[in-house]
Design an enzyme around this catalytic site. Structure first.
Site, PDB file in Angstrom:
ATOM      1  N   HIS A   8      -8.735   7.134   2.388  1.00 20.09           N
ATOM      2  CA  HIS A   8      -8.210   8.374   1.816  1.00 20.09           C
ATOM      3  C   HIS A   8      -9.272   9.078   0.982  1.00 20.09           C
ATOM      4  O   HIS A   8     -10.254   8.472   0.569  1.00 20.09           O
ATOM      5  CB  HIS A   8      -6.983   8.093   0.940  1.00 20.09           C
ATOM      6  N   CYS A  19       0.839  -1.212   0.000  1.00 26.09           N
ATOM      7  CA  CYS A  19       0.000   0.000   0.000  1.00 26.09           C
ATOM      8  C   CYS A  19       0.873   1.262   0.000  1.00 26.09           C
ATOM      9  O   CYS A  19       1.722   1.424   0.867  1.00 26.09           O
ATOM     10  CB  CYS A  19      -0.912  -0.006   1.223  1.00 26.09           C
TER      11      CYS A  19
HETATM   12 ZN   LIG Z   1      -2.300   1.266   3.658  1.00 18.32          ZN
END
Ligand SMILES: [Zn+2]
Length: 382
Positions: A198, A85
């Site tokens: 996000h 990630c």
């Molecule tokens: Zn992450």
């Protein structure tokens, strides 16, 4: 790092740095017991290829809209496993987009922007093509890969709000930026390419079509009735009451009378205010709590996470109708039952004519039942 840690002060701005390819990164810190604010931001140890060229956009004269061709986005990271990630903090074995080993909220320029990195003048509608100038930013809401906005603390929601306010004000000052829009796409079902919690910020070189339509409606309403459309819509919802989801002293959340999507909630302020940067501290505070309340109601409808788009509508930076506008949030979800999604097909996608499956009053009633009323838990006005 050996630099002495200092705690963030309420008025301290973000901690700024640059990534290896020159993109800007800003850290925002919780005001209470969040991550300690270091004296200097850790450096990005990666070697990155140069930033892509500013994409081109073309003008569609039939609809009067711009289309951006960001072909480099085809190569962007797509649903990587947690171990790859790019929004997790960096660690000893792996450098990510965020060099710090921990953070509260991080904002950085998108590596694969649909607008920018170039900036410049707004395009003329008589041009057939123009650089898709502007800026696209990513806002990581938490260092924890499996967090969700609905699960954030009130304090963290306030930090995200401060980041949005800061970015709206700063991006609005970039030459050629016509509108700053903030959104969170949540859930792979609606095209999210990264699971880490996000959102995004787009600083567009033009005013977006939907906002312009709203401004035209506001203007036409004023000419016809002398009234304020946003104020009268809210008054109608409050008078009727059947679609209200949550009500505060300065904000109200409701399912609009003519909602299009199976789940649709609008969160509106009680006065005309063009953008997040123009809100008072009190308005920001109540909005942080009310936004969490709305997301938690949506989360509470089903046993599994619900995909949604949360879009913050803000007035174009320089528009004659700016002061008649009312910034607001629209949260929409295509989820119409536990295992069913609404797909936008012929009528909606082609003709732009929506056929809704659920009554707005029923949606509002379900959302109201998920949690006690907003005001009761927060001590605000019920
Ligand atoms: Zn992450």
């Amino acid at each position: 790092m050996s630099v002495p840690a200092i705690h963030s002060e309420p008025d301290a701005g973000p901690l700024r740095t640059h990534l290896a390819d020159g993109r800007e990164l800003l850290y925002f810190f919780d005001e209470g017991a969040g991550t300690e604010r270091p004296g200097a931001a850790p450096a990005d140890s990666r070697i990155l290829s140069p930033r892509p060229q500013t994409p081109l956009m073309r003008y569609d004269p039939l609809l009067g809209e711009w289309v951006s061709y960001a072909e480099h986005r085809q190569t962007r990271t797509h649903l990587p496993p947690a171990s790859e990630c790019p929004l997790c903090p960096s660690g000893p074995e792996r450098a990510t987009e965020i060099p710090a080993h921990g953070y509260d909220v991080a904002v950085f320029e998108n590596r694969f922007p649909a607008f920018g990195p170039g900036s410049g003048g707004s395009p003329d509608d008589s041009a057939a093509a123009a650089p898709a100038a502007g800026r696209c930013e990513v806002v990581a809401f938490a260092a924890e890969h499996d967090a969700s906005f609905a699960g954030l603390s009130l304090e963290r929601a306030r930090t995200v709000m401060r980041a949005w306010v800061h970015r709206t004000a700063e991006l609005s000052r970039i030459p050629g930026v016509a509108q700053v829009s903030i959104f969170e796409n949540r859930g792979a079902e609606i095209g999210v390419t990264l699971h880490h919690p996000h959102g995004q910020i787009y600083a567009y070189p033009f005013a977006t079509p939907r906002t312009l339509r709203q401004l035209e409606s506001v203007q036409a309403y004023k000419e016809e009735t002398g009234g304020e459309l946003f104020a009268d819509l809210l008054a109608r919802e409050l008078r009727d009451g059947s679609r209200i989801v949550a009500r505060g002293k300065l904000w109200t959340a409701y399912v609009p009378y003519a909602a299009r999507m199976p789940l649709e909630v609008h969160v509106v302020p009680h006065r005309n205010v063009p953008d997040l940067a123009s809100l008072t501290d009190e308005e920001q505070d109540e909005l942080s709590g009310l936004y969490l309340d709305v997301l938690r109601r949506i989360e509470g409808l089903y046993p599994t996470p619900t995909p949604y788009i949360a879009a913050w509508y803000q007035a174009p930076v320089q528009h004659a109708g700016r002061n008649s506008y009312r910034m607001h949030l629209q949260v929409t979800s295509p989820r119409r039952a536990e295992n069913k999604l609404k797909y936008l097909a012929g009528s909606e996608a082609a003709m732009g004519a929506f056929i809704a499956d659920v009554s707005p009053e029923e949606t509002a009633s379900r959302l109201r039942r998920v949690l006690p009323p907003f005001g009761i838990r927060t001590g605000g006005k019920a």
